[in-house]
Design a protein around this motif. Structure first.
Motif, PDB file in Angstrom:
ATOM      1  N   ASP A  12       0.817  -1.210   0.000  1.00  0.00           N
ATOM      2  CA  ASP A  12       0.000   0.000   0.000  1.00  0.00           C
ATOM      3  C   ASP A  12       0.847   1.254   0.000  1.00  0.00           C
ATOM      4  N   LYS A  13       2.149   1.116  -0.108  1.00  0.00           N
ATOM      5  CA  LYS A  13       3.058   2.276  -0.158  1.00  0.00           C
ATOM      6  C   LYS A  13       2.700   3.302   0.896  1.00  0.00           C
ATOM      7  N   VAL A  14       2.657   2.820   2.117  1.00  0.00           N
ATOM      8  CA  VAL A  14       2.376   3.721   3.228  1.00  0.00           C
ATOM      9  C   VAL A  14       3.505   4.722   3.350  1.00  0.00           C
ATOM     10  N   GLN A  15       3.147   5.955   3.441  1.00  0.00           N
ATOM     11  CA  GLN A  15       4.142   7.013   3.558  1.00  0.00           C
ATOM     12  C   GLN A  15       4.046   7.633   4.932  1.00  0.00           C
ATOM     13  N   MET A  16       5.181   7.774   5.562  1.00  0.00           N
ATOM     14  CA  MET A  16       5.258   8.425   6.865  1.00  0.00           C
ATOM     15  C   MET A  16       5.919   9.758   6.686  1.00  0.00           C
ATOM     16  N   ILE A  17       5.274  10.770   7.173  1.00  0.00           N
ATOM     17  CA  ILE A  17       5.785  12.121   7.011  1.00  0.00           C
ATOM     18  C   ILE A  17       5.902  12.751   8.369  1.00  0.00           C
ATOM     19  N   LYS A  18       7.057  13.374   8.632  1.00  0.00           N
ATOM     20  CA  LYS A  18       7.265  14.109   9.872  1.00  0.00           C
ATOM     21  C   LYS A  18       7.488  15.551   9.501  1.00  0.00           C
ATOM     22  N   GLN A  88      -0.054   3.448  28.258  1.00  0.00           N
ATOM     23  CA  GLN A  88       1.046   2.909  29.026  1.00  0.00           C
ATOM     24  C   GLN A  88       2.330   3.382  28.368  1.00  0.00           C
ATOM     25  N   PRO A  89       3.483   3.207  29.019  1.00  0.00           N
ATOM     26  CA  PRO A  89       4.710   3.879  28.561  1.00  0.00           C
ATOM     27  C   PRO A  89       5.044   3.712  27.095  1.00  0.00           C
ATOM     28  N   SER A  90       4.783   2.553  26.483  1.00  0.00           N
ATOM     29  CA  SER A  90       5.129   2.413  25.068  1.00  0.00           C
ATOM     30  C   SER A  90       4.324   3.378  24.215  1.00  0.00           C
ATOM     31  N   GLY A  91       3.072   3.616  24.616  1.00  0.00           N
ATOM     32  CA  GLY A  91       2.252   4.605  23.935  1.00  0.00           C
ATOM     33  C   GLY A  91       2.035   4.320  22.460  1.00  0.00           C
ATOM     34  N   GLN A  92       1.981   3.037  22.074  1.00  0.00           N
ATOM     35  CA  GLN A  92       1.843   2.721  20.655  1.00  0.00           C
ATOM     36  C   GLN A  92       0.443   3.064  20.156  1.00  0.00           C
ATOM     37  N   VAL A  93       0.375   3.313  18.849  1.00  0.00           N
ATOM     38  CA  VAL A  93      -0.856   3.751  18.198  1.00  0.00           C
ATOM     39  C   VAL A  93      -1.307   2.643  17.256  1.00  0.00           C
ATOM     40  N   TYR A  94      -2.582   2.326  17.309  1.00  0.00           N
ATOM     41  CA  TYR A  94      -3.167   1.305  16.439  1.00  0.00           C
ATOM     42  C   TYR A  94      -4.272   1.957  15.614  1.00  0.00           C
ATOM     43  N   ILE A  95      -4.288   1.643  14.326  1.00  0.00           N
ATOM     44  CA  ILE A  95      -5.268   2.223  13.413  1.00  0.00           C
ATOM     45  C   ILE A  95      -5.941   1.092  12.667  1.00  0.00           C
ATOM     46  N   GLY A  96      -7.257   1.064  12.750  1.00  0.00           N
ATOM     47  CA  GLY A  96      -8.031   0.128  11.963  1.00  0.00           C
ATOM     48  C   GLY A  96      -8.549   0.817  10.722  1.00  0.00           C
ATOM     49  N   ALA A  97      -8.350   0.198   9.552  1.00  0.00           N
ATOM     50  CA  ALA A  97      -8.669   0.847   8.289  1.00  0.00           C
ATOM     51  C   ALA A  97      -9.370  -0.135   7.361  1.00  0.00           C
ATOM     52  N   ARG A  98      -9.674   0.344   6.207  1.00  0.00           N
ATOM     53  CA  ARG A  98     -10.213  -0.528   5.169  1.00  0.00           C
ATOM     54  C   ARG A  98      -9.089  -1.453   4.683  1.00  0.00           C
ATOM     55  N   ASN A  99      -9.263  -2.732   4.872  1.00  0.00           N
ATOM     56  CA  ASN A  99      -8.335  -3.756   4.386  1.00  0.00           C
ATOM     57  C   ASN A  99      -6.963  -3.726   5.046  1.00  0.00           C
ATOM     58  N   ILE A 112       3.961  -0.964  11.234  1.00  0.00           N
ATOM     59  CA  ILE A 112       3.754  -2.389  10.980  1.00  0.00           C
ATOM     60  C   ILE A 112       2.351  -2.526  10.401  1.00  0.00           C
ATOM     61  N   THR A 113       2.249  -3.196   9.282  1.00  0.00           N
ATOM     62  CA  THR A 113       0.981  -3.277   8.572  1.00  0.00           C
ATOM     63  C   THR A 113       0.551  -4.720   8.451  1.00  0.00           C
ATOM     64  N   VAL A 114      -0.717  -4.957   8.701  1.00  0.00           N
ATOM     65  CA  VAL A 114      -1.318  -6.277   8.500  1.00  0.00           C
ATOM     66  C   VAL A 114      -2.461  -6.110   7.513  1.00  0.00           C
ATOM     67  N   GLN A 115      -2.432  -6.906   6.470  1.00  0.00           N
ATOM     68  CA  GLN A 115      -3.497  -6.832   5.464  1.00  0.00           C
ATOM     69  C   GLN A 115      -4.676  -7.677   5.919  1.00  0.00           C
ATOM     70  N   THR A 116      -5.857  -7.067   5.920  1.00  0.00           N
ATOM     71  CA  THR A 116      -7.071  -7.772   6.353  1.00  0.00           C
ATOM     72  C   THR A 116      -8.059  -7.993   5.219  1.00  0.00           C
ATOM     73  N   GLY A 117      -7.786  -7.495   4.070  1.00  0.00           N
ATOM     74  CA  GLY A 117      -8.674  -7.640   2.931  1.00  0.00           C
ATOM     75  C   GLY A 117      -8.025  -7.079   1.693  1.00  0.00           C
ATOM     76  N   PRO A 118      -8.757  -7.116   0.553  1.00  0.00           N
ATOM     77  CA  PRO A 118     -10.075  -7.729   0.305  1.00  0.00           C
ATOM     78  C   PRO A 118     -10.042  -9.264   0.468  1.00  0.00           C
TER      79      PRO A 118
END
Length: 2027
Positions: A12-18, A88-99, A112-118
């Motif tokens: 999905d060519k996820v792009q991270m921008i800071k 909690q201290p790690s403070g990780q972020v989880y995002i649920g998205a389409r697929n 870290i990406t997990v593919q859930t669909g289609p």
């Protein structure tokens, strides 16, 4: 710690921008680059220690973003749906998205990406029903539920497909799935989430029995199933609306997520789910779940559904408004789960408007201020925040809050009302839309019900599933919106927990921060104080944010943090997740904006003068008043009882100030009064009631800034500063200078105390002492001044050439002023006239006006000054601006009557008809003289031109005809007819008239004009005229236009055709009421062109229609479907208000354009490759161009329309992008726009830019033979599948092209054309990339032979053939005899070829794999800098022999106590007196210069003595560096003078050390740059040294020849393949002073034992300075074998291999030591034979080495030294060669080396094949070399400014060059290079032991010598032509040298452009350096040693002193004699 990450390679060519918005709050010294920071573990630890020392966490100061974009243009964006942040201290972020499911760190990095669909959406349905099911086999999986199970460290996630199946994932690693749920085995009770368009919410809660459960609210019903109706019964009862699911600790438990709960009492399974009644479901009854949460024993759901609880048969979903309900369920139910479900309606109102439909909610604890107002008690502190909209779909939203205790009380009242409702008509009822709802109220009643109701556990058997819709829990909205909707809510508290801040996410993509301190609507305590844009724009690039194009913020969550400083707030839209600091106080730059913002997190930190949080303000928790201010209006301020101003001539005056809101600190913390940047004063402070009294003092003269030229004052900021930091408070203080004012009025009109002295013509503030008491003025009205004329005007009129007297009115003229001078100034010059005083003013006599040629009049200024004899001229003020106008009635060459009569009345000009001239009234004129006045007209009017030439006929036409001519009437007394039609005049002048005709038909004719009187034309012909051309009244016709359709807002150009389209003045075109701008240049009789407007929001009407549709449906509340609507409109044209409509057709507006595909999607950096763009309505873009965006840079290219309505575009050139090549590739945003119009359409995928091609150069010219030539390279195509479409050209010379026949990704084949004889350059063009010349193509002359010559050649060939036949026969006979010899040779060649191939393959592998970064850790001691004294002694006295005698120089007097070691050498009293006199004599500049001159004049004065004298002088003058600098400058100036006067080339100056001055220059830089080295440049130099050392240790090193596998020097390259392996040994140190644990050490199997010792000691004593480590000779290594035996390892023992006279030293391989074997460090064994032999050998060798310049080198491999440093014993442990006995060798036997260098090569390797190792080594350390060079050649580097010494010396050299007339920039460049880089930096690079406590081996020395040579080449301007025979060290850095030279040139240029140092700054700097090290050296010892040179060269010195006039005048000879006497024991 933050790390940098590249683009993810996920599909999905996820792009991270800071986006860096603020600087990091903490810095780490001089860290240069983040890459170094990551690789340097020591610096990492150091930085972490700094963080720990200042607080628990780093202040978050940046915005971070994370985006997800599809890599496939056909699929939609992976919309973000759910956001969860770990608390909690790690403070990780989880995002649920389409697929997709994403896991990120707190800074949104490390995705870290997990593919859930289609995926197939029919699996579960088929398994449950066994029947055919509907659904998509490739359905999108929408994330519906995302929760963290903190009790079991796992993530619960549920999707929309397969009936809502869920998964359990590992918290912290979502790639790890924990459950074993299979789709084909899923129970219906485990189906949780709703389909994609319906809602699902949930929460995890724990019951009293510590069981964790998942509570879910879902909108799904039986109507939403994919199963056929006939099989719905199979699992219809499990289509839960509200359910409770098991979450056992074991993730593999078979009951995981099941809604069947086991009743422990009855041992039956209980269904823990509620299902909607089928009747309601089938009739469309829908429950929308908004939120779910739990507190204590109660869970809650917030829902919306139709209000009327009626039977299904009567339900109409469209007839009832939706209402919001809050439902409660008890968490500790046992028998009947969820039967405690109760519902209460919620409502929000504002200004009489009810908001009933909830959008989002959040339940949190609020601040103490709000808790008090809401009456929150200890029972339930939570407050529910809900955002509502109106059910009728009208815009706007409202936010209300409900204290949870009120909700609990309302539920309690609901139950009570139910119990007490017997016989009542109004009572609560059961929720009939649920199947189990059967409660009847009024049947039972309980006493003593508790709150909350879940504490009453026995009532649910009677009362359950209860709903109340008559009693509504209502609240007043505290926040409302009118044009948007609040779609997300989060709440936070400030650090004191008293203020509440609500964060609102909105539908238009913004986040609003709202301070909430009151529940009262519109309370002044509440305030919206900041808005942040979160969403992105889509479909536009104009730079403005269109609300309709932004994505709604669908979630806001607080991040984890110990305090508010470290917290983030996360906001999410469907396409982007943004992490922001909870607050940003630094954006408020002053106290007023800080407190005015009312940001509850921020306040004004007074003593730090910054806006910050209380946690970031030191001392904010103290009780000091006004230390930290948060109340508005309490900013610090200054006031004074007196005006804050002083004359600039008054110094050191007291200035009392009143300081308000300033903390009164303790005595040890002082305030300062700071006047600008020039003066500081520490005032006394007195505390008063309400303020503090600060008594400042005005600055001395040097502290007052200079005033600008012509300005009489300067305003200086007066600040109160605390401890030298930022200003606490600032006001303005004014210094004024009255003397600047040169006139009376400007003097007294100032705001200052200035008085004008009339007689002295002086403005002063000291009127009492400077002015005549009777002749001074302090008010404007009392100044002598000119006044207005009698008629109230301010202008005199003068006729050119006439002398006149003018009377100038004046007042307040002193009686003594009698005579004046009148000055009249024009542009051409100044005229003077005499002035006399009159009764009312001044008479200016005989004033004559002059004019330039061709000018009728001009303005002249008037200036009058006094002209009394013997007195100074005084100008009289002219406040009314009296001026003079000089004029003439007629210009030379004549005029006309009209122009004349237009003259102003003041001129008295008129027209003389007899003379036909304009004359002055009173001049001679025979006949009529016409004066300009009403009713007077000129004869002979004439029309010269008119426009337009035609006009539309019609009564409404508004055509204005402009007629130009001569003698037209000024007063419109004219009658104009146009083609017989009366033309109504608008205005007229002498030469122009305007009129408007109204014709009733098409007609043409002349324009006639006559002069009128009483509205009648005068009959004389002299008053009439007619135009030469005809004027036409026409009927314009618009026939057609093209195109007939276009994109709305895209600037479509329309071409209209017809007749008379150019008629009239104003032609406008309208399409659908939208203006179409006419292009005037295209106006013609038959056609015109117009341009529709470019407007980004021009399709707003379509958006409005879509928005109304969105509001009418809940499902599309926040998302509008794309519309492609069109409208058709007439085209109308207005010709001067006459409207015509195009006869043919309508114009069609298209509202939709899109790009569906771009092929290919890959291109190169320089662009130029064709791209085909397909889409919808692209053919309507008339001038399409492609726009790509990379960061903030935009690039464009043209496109063409193809017949199939697609576009072909050339990819834009990105080679000039400033941000592109930080990486080797880039993804860019692509848009198509109409050229010249900002409107654009964006492609929903990226364009992939790859690097430009690289081409291989030809080694030799190619010869043209009529065959194709082949050109090789890399990346010749962006992709191998695109080569056929890539345009490639090969140019031969300037004009010819080579026919390209094939293009591959790595090769081009082309056939050159025929050409004339010669050589031609070959260049390649691929797309927009054009290469430099890659080689030459050579054309040779073709031979043409005559027939006779051919015959001769044939004859010769026959003879040759016979000879060849004979030779072949002879050869065949001999060939048989040499077969064996050939076979042997071939065998040897094959063996050599195999060995060469093996070596080349190894070298290739090293080049590709050995470029990783090195670990440059310095160990626990950090960078081991030497102390300053040791450093300087090594620099001043580098020669070891000299250094041994300088030990006494280090014995200093410290703290007033003499060092006890000096007692034995204490000088006698006479000698001490002599040294004191000698010291004073050295302070005499003349003596010291003569002394040095005398020494240098002696041939016996050697280089060693010069160096020693220079060093001693600097030791003596070390506490007087300013004086030493003066001496150095004088010596250098003399040296430059001698150099230029002699025969030496100027560039040779300072290159060699031939004088004391040059050596002193080195010492001067060494002293003054020491701090810069330690604080800045020392780190990259030490990093380079460590990198070199570790690179050397990675490969074999010969212990005797010092040849190494990894070397930068060809001379020290190990040119043999040495088999070896890396061993890791486990080492025990029995010499350690403390219990040191075993450690690991890495060595090589081929290492000698001495080398192993050194490597092990480096690890064992990494925390100990090198000087203090054990000697390798003082230890032995004991090896423990696998069988337990112990052996002492030695370089030489009885097991050593002996080959003749050669003995090989032992290695680990010799002892068969293996990896992981145990080695112990033990004391040296006394019986060591090697120790005895080595000691004798070492004693003979001496162990010292010197380099070519005499500088000492540290102990090398095989050297012997002892402490101090230059005597230190070798720590390498490598044995030296003994003088007798066998000869020792290690890896290379000298006999092998001799053969390699020149002997027999049979069986030997070709040594040159090993040269590639030089490249391997260079590539490994190149980064560190670049870092060092960049640090040195940067003006500002690593947080450290340019050292003042460098700037001063470079300015000195520039000044010397200018003084001697040297204009060649290369000469000055060379001087600077010889001055600083050569004399200082090269010395440190080659000798790091001067700066650090390190050991430099010979091989490391070779490395540094090569790098130092590259450094020197970088500073040189001479070009060195390189070839294959050039030295390898020159070739090695040939590629980098040009870049380095650019750095050097830029460095020198930047220094030259810097402001020149003033002497004050330089003096302060040198004094500080002198003071810092004033007690470091024993100057007495230095004086004693320096005096030995006086004694040695006494006669020569006296001779020079006698010959110097200054020396004779100061009697320096006698003074020197006194010194000599005293030094020799006299007195």
């Amino acid at each position: 710690m933050r790390q940098c990450h590249s683009f993810s390679n996920l599909p999905d060519k996820v792009q991270m921008i800071k986006t860096q918005s603020k600087s990091v709050a903490l810095t780490c010294g001089c860290l240069k680059k983040l890459s170094i920071f990551r690789t340097n573990n020591f610096m990492l630890v150091f930085f972490q220690l700094i963080l720990l020392s200042v607080g628990d966490s780093v202040i978050v100061k940046e915005r971070v973003e994370y985006r997800a974009q599809s890599g496939d243009q056909s699929s939609p964006l992976f919309e973000f749906k759910n956001l969860v942040v770990e608390q909690q201290p790690s403070g990780q972020v989880y995002i649920g998205a389409r697929n997709r499911l994403y896991q990120l760190d707190a800074d949104l990095s490390n995705p870290i990406t997990v593919q859930t669909g289609p995926d197939d959406d029919t699996v579960v349905c088929k398994e449950l029903t066994g029947q055919k099911c509907g659904g998509d086999k490739n359905a999108d999986n929408i994330n519906k539920l995302l929760l963290i199970d903190y009790d079991h460290d796992r993530i619960v996630t549920c999707g929309s497909i397969n009936e809502g199946v869920c998964q359990l994932l590992q918290q912290g690693n979502i790639r790890k799935r924990l459950d074993n749920l299979l789709l084909n085995e899923t129970s219906p009770t485990k189906l949780i989430a709703a389909p994609r368009d319906l809602s699902t919410v949930g929460f995890i809660a724990r019951s009293n029995d510590n069981k964790t459960s998942l509570y879910v609210g879902s909108s799904k019903t039986i109507k939403n199933s994919k199963a056929e109706l006939s099989v719905l019964f199979a699992f219809a009862k499990q289509m839960y609306t509200v359910s409770k699911h098991q979450l056992p600790p074991d993730s593999h438990n078979q009951d995981m997520l099941s809604a069947l709960l086991l009743d422990r009492d009855s041992n039956f399974w209980v269904d823990a789910g509620l299902v909607m009644s089928s009747g309601f479901a089938e009739n469309g009854f829908t429950v929308r779940f908004v939120d779910g949460f739990a507190t204590d024993e109660t869970g809650y759901f917030i829902t919306t559904h139709p209000a009327r609880n009626v039977p299904p048969s009567l339900f109409d979903p469209d007839s009832f408004n939706h209402v919001t309900y809050i439902s409660q369920v008890c968490l500790n139910e046992k028998d009947m789960p969820l039967h405690s479900l109760l519902e209460l309606p919620l409502e929000c109102s504002f200004d009489g408007i009810k908001y009933t439909k909830a959008v989002t909610s959040r339940t949190v604890v609020v601040g103490s201020n709000l808790q008090a107002e809401l009456q929150i008690n200890q029972r339930s502190k939570d407050v529910v925040f809900v955002s509502f909209v109106r059910s009728n779909g009208l815009p706007g939203s409202a936010v209300c809050m409900y204290p949870l205790w009120k909700i609990e009380d309302q539920f309690l009242q609901l139950i009570k009302r139910c119990m007490r409702s017997r016989g009542r008509s109004v009572a609560p009822r059961a929720m009939r839309w649920l199947q189990k709802a059967s409660t009847e109220c009024g049947t039972v009643e309980f006493d003593d019900l508790l709150t909350p109701v879940c504490n009453n556990r026995d009532i649910w058997d009677v009362i359950s599933l209860l709903q109340d819709y008559d009693i509504v829990l209502s609240s007043d909205a505290f926040y409302t919106t009118n044009d948007t909707v609040v779609t997300a809510i989060e709440v936070a508290l400030n650090e004191q927990k008293n203020h509440t801040v609500a964060f609102f996410g909105t539908q238009d993509g913004k986040m609003i921060k709202f301070r909430l301190d009151s529940a009262t609507p519109e309370s002044p305590l509440n305030r919206e104080y900041e808005t942040i844009v979160i969403g992105d724009t889509f479909g536009g690039s104009s730079g403005t944010l269109d609300r309709e194009s932004l994505s709604a913020v669908n979630a806001i969550r607080l991040g984890y943090g110990h305090n508010t400083d470290s917290q983030r707030i996360y906001a999410m839209t469907p396409s982007i997740t943004v992490g922001l600091p909870l607050f940003d106080c630094s954006q408020y730059k002053n106290c007023a904006t800080c407190l005015g913002s009312r940001d509850p997190f921020c306040g004004w930190c007074t003593l730090d003068s910054k806006c910050s949080s209380s946690g970031d303000c030191e001392g904010s928790s103290s009780r000091v008043l006004y230390r930290f201010i948060q109340s508005d209006g309490e900013c610090p301020r200054l006031d004074s009882d007196n005006p804050l101003m002083l004359p600039s001539s008054q110094y050191q005056k007291p200035i009392p100030l009143k300081g308000y809101n300033i903390p009164m600190v303790t005595d040890d913390a002082k305030y300062e009064c700071k006047f600008g940047d020039l003066y500081n004063y520490r005032p006394p402070i007195k505390k008063r009631i309400g303020y503090i009294l600060i008594k400042c003092v005005s600055p001395p003269p040097a502290g007052i800034p200079r005033m600008k030229m012509g300005e009489g004052h300067v305003v200086v900021p007066l600040s109160i500063v605390y401890r030298g930091k930022n200003a606490l408070v600032t006001t303005n203080f004014t210094f004024y200078d009255c003397s600047v004012h040169t006139s009376c009025m400007s003097c007294v009109a100032t705001d200052f105390d200035c008085t004008w002295c009339i007689n002295d013509n002086l403005c002063t503030h000291e009127s009492s002492t400077r002015c005549d008491p009777e002749a001074h003025v302090s008010q404007v009205n009392n100044c002598p001044q000119l006044t207005l004329l009698a008629d109230g005007t301010s202008k005199f009129y003068l006729t050119k050439g006439k002398q006149e007297t003018i009377y100038v009115p004046a007042k307040r003229l002193p009686s003594q002023w009698k005579k004046f001078s009148c000055e009249i100034t024009t542009r051409s010059g100044k005229k003077l006239a005499t002035g006399q005083r009159s009764r009312t003013g001044i008479e200016c006599q005989q004033v004559e006006g002059t004019l330039e040629n061709g000018v009728r009049s001009t303005e002249a200024s008037l200036r009058i000054v006094t002209a009394n004899r013997g007195e100074r001229q005084i100008e009289i003020d002219n406040p009314v601006n009296l001026s003079v106008e000089i004029y003439q009635c007629e210009l030379e060459g004549g005029g006309n009557c009209g122009t004349c009569l237009q003259s102003p009345d003041e001129w008295s000009c008129g027209w003389c008809e007899s003379l036909s001239r304009c004359t002055l009234q009173g001049d001679t004129c025979i006949g009529t003289w016409l004066k300009a006045s009403a009713g007077v007209s000129c004869r002979y009017p004439r029309i010269t031109s008119f426009s337009p030439m035609s006009a539309p006929f019609g009564s409404s036409a508004e055509t204005v005809i402009r007629i130009k001519g001569v003698n037209l009437d000024l007063n419109s007394n004219m009658q104009i007819n146009v083609a017989g039609v009366r033309c109504n005049q608008v205005q007229s002048s002498c030469c122009e008239a305007e009129c408007t005709p109204h014709a009733k038909a098409v007609i043409s004719g002349k324009i006639t004009l006559c002069i009128t009187k009483n509205s009648q034309c005068l009959p004389e012909s002299s008053y009439n005229t007619t135009s030469a051309k005809n004027f036409e009244f026409v009927d314009p016709i618009v026939e057609d236009f093209t195109p007939n359709r276009g994109l709305r807002g895209w600037g479509t150009r329309i071409i209209l055709s017809g007749e008379h389209l150019d008629t009239g003045n104003d032609v406008t075109v309208l399409v659908d009421g939208l203006p179409c701008k006419v292009d005037r240049s295209t106006l013609g009789y038959t056609n015109l062109e117009c341009l529709l407007e470019c407007k980004q929001d021009s399709i707003s009407s379509a958006f409005k229609r879509r928005r109304e549709v969105a509001k009418s449906s809940l499902r599309t509340l926040f998302r509008a479907e794309r519309s492609s609507s069109t409208t058709v409109q007439r085209v109308t044209v207005n010709f001067d208000n006459i409207q015509r409509i195009a006869k043919k057709g309508y114009f069609e507006f298209i509202d939709h354009v899109s790009i569906t595909k771009i092929d290919p999607r890959q291109t190169i950096r320089s662009g130029g490759l064709p791209l085909k763009v397909r889409g919808v309505n692209l053919n309507l873009i008339q001038n399409p161009q492609m726009k790509v965006t990379l960061m903030k840079d935009h690039f464009y290219s043209d496109c063409k329309l193809l017949p199939d309505s697609s576009l072909t575009c050339i990819s834009p050139d990105l080679s000039k992008s400033s941000v592109f090549w930080n990486q080797n590739e880039a993804f860019v945003r692509v848009e198509i726009q109409n050229k010249g119009c900002p409107t654009s359409v964006m492609y929903n995928a990226s364009l992939y830019y790859k690097p430009n091609p690289t081409l291989d150069l030809f080694s030799d010219p190619k010869i043209f033979r009529g065959e194709p030539i082949y050109i090789t390279g890399l990346n010749l195509c962006p992709d191998k599948n695109l080569c056929k479409s890539v345009p490639a050209k090969v140019y031969i010379g300037e004009k010819m092209q080579c026919n390209v026949t094939r293009l591959d990704i790595d090769q081009i084949a082309c056939l050159p054309p025929k050409a004339a004889v010669g050589e031609y350059e070959i260049k390649v063009q691929i797309g927009g990339f054009t290469s430099e010349s890659i080689g030459m193509l050579q054309y040779n002359e073709e031979s043409q032979f005559p027939p006779a010559v051919v015959g001769v050649i044939v004859g010769i060939l026959v003879v040759v053939a016979v000879g060849i036949f004979i030779l072949v026969c002879v050869y065949r006979r001999r060939a048989k005899a040499s077969d064996m010899e050939v076979k042997n040779m071939m065998m040897q060649m094959n063996q050599m070829e195999s060995r060469v191939a093996k070596v080349c393959k190894e070298a290739f592998a090293e080049l590709q794999t050995d470029m990783s970064q090195l670990d440059t850790v310095a160990g626990g001691v950090g960078i081991p800098y030497l102390d300053y004294r040791t450093y300087l002694m090594r620099v001043l006295f580098p020669d070891p022999v000299t250094a041994e005698n300088q030990h006494a120089l280090l014995l200093s007097y410290r703290n007033g106590r003499e060092d006890i070691r000096t007692n034995s050498n204490r000088p006698t009293r006479p000698r001490a007196l002599g040294m004191e006199r000698f010291n004073k004599l050295l302070e005499n500049k003349t003596f010291l210069m003569c002394f040095i001159k005398a020494l240098e004049g002696q041939r016996s004065f050697s280089m060693t003595e010069k160096a020693k004298v220079a060093g001693l002088i600097f030791v003596i003058l070390h506490d007087r560096l300013y004086y030493a600098t003066e001496i150095l400058e004088n010596l250098l100036a003399d040296l430059i003078q001698r150099n230029l006067a002699g025969s030496n080339h100027p560039k040779l100056l300072l290159r060699r050390t031939e004088s004391v001055a040059e050596k002193m220059l080195t010492h001067w830089f060494s002293i003054l740059l020491h701090r810069f080295v330690v604080e800045c440049a020392g780190e990259p130099l030490f990093t380079l040294y460590r990198a070199i050392k570790q690179q050397v240790d990675k490969g074999p090193v010969d212990a005797f020849t010092n040849e190494a596998r990894y070397s930068l020097s060809e001379d020290k390259l190990l040119r043999q393949s040495v088999d070896h392996e890396m061993l890791t040994l486990t080492v025990s140190n029995y010499l350690a002073e403390y219990d040191q644990p075993d450690f690991s050490a890495r060595v090589l199997s081929c290492d000698s034992i001495s080398q192993v010792k050194r490597k092990i000691l480096d690890v064992a004593y990494m925390n100990v300075h090198y000087m203090r480590r054990p000697h390798p000779e003082a230890i032995d290594l004991e090896w423990q074998t696998k069988r337990g035996a112990r052996h002492v390892l030695k370089d030489e023992d009885h097991t050593s291999k002996l080959e003749g006279e050669w003995k090989k030293v032992n290695t680990l391989e010799h002892y068969t030591v293996k990896s992981n074997d145990k080695i112990s460090i033990i004391p040296k064994q006394e019986n060591s034979i090697l120790n005895q032999s080595s000691a004798s050998a070492l004693s003979r060798s001496g162990g010292l080495k010197r380099n070519g310049s005499g500088a000492r080198l540290l102990p090398s491999e095989g050297s012997n030294t002892s402490l101090p440093r230059h005597k230190q014993a070798s720590r390498s442990g490598t044995p030296t060669l003994p003088q007798d006995g066998p000869k020792l060798w290690h890896l290379v036997k000298p006999t092998d080396q001799d053969q390699r260098e020149g002997g027999d090569r049979v069986g030997k390797m070709v040594s040159e094949v090993y040269l590639t190792r030089l490249l391997t080594t260079k590539g490994t350390i190149q980064k560190y070399v670049d870092d060092l060079f960049e640090t040195i050649f940067s003006v500002v580097q690593r947080g450290h400014a340019l050292p003042l010494a460098v700037k001063h010396m470079f300015d000195f050299l520039d000044g010397q060059a200018a003084r001697h007339g040297i204009t060649d920039p290369e000469t000055v460049h060379t001087w600077k290079s010889n001055c600083l880089p050569l004399r200082f930096w090269v010395n440190l690079i080659k000798n790091p032991e001067f700066v650090y406590d390190v050991h430099k081996s010979p091989i490391v020395d070779c490395y540094l010598s090569v790098i130092a040579q590259a450094f020197m080449d970088s500073c040189s301007t001479a070009e060195y032509k390189l070839g294959k025979d050039s030295p390898s060290n020159k070739l090695l850095y040939a590629k980098e040298i040009p870049d380095y030279r650019d750095w050097v040139s830029r460095y020198y240029s930047d220094i030259s452009r810097m402001p020149k140092l003033n002497s004050r700054d330089l003096s302060a700097f040198l004094q500080e350096e002198s003071f810092t090290h004033s007690q470091d050296f024993n100057s007495q010892a230095a004086l004693s040693q320096l005096f030995t040179f006086v004694e040695k060269y006494n006669g020569q010195i006296l001779n020079v002193l006698n010959n110097d006039s200054d020396a004779r005048s100061q009697s320096l000879v006698k003074q020197l004699e006194y010194v000599s006497v005293a030094m020799n024991g006299g007195s």
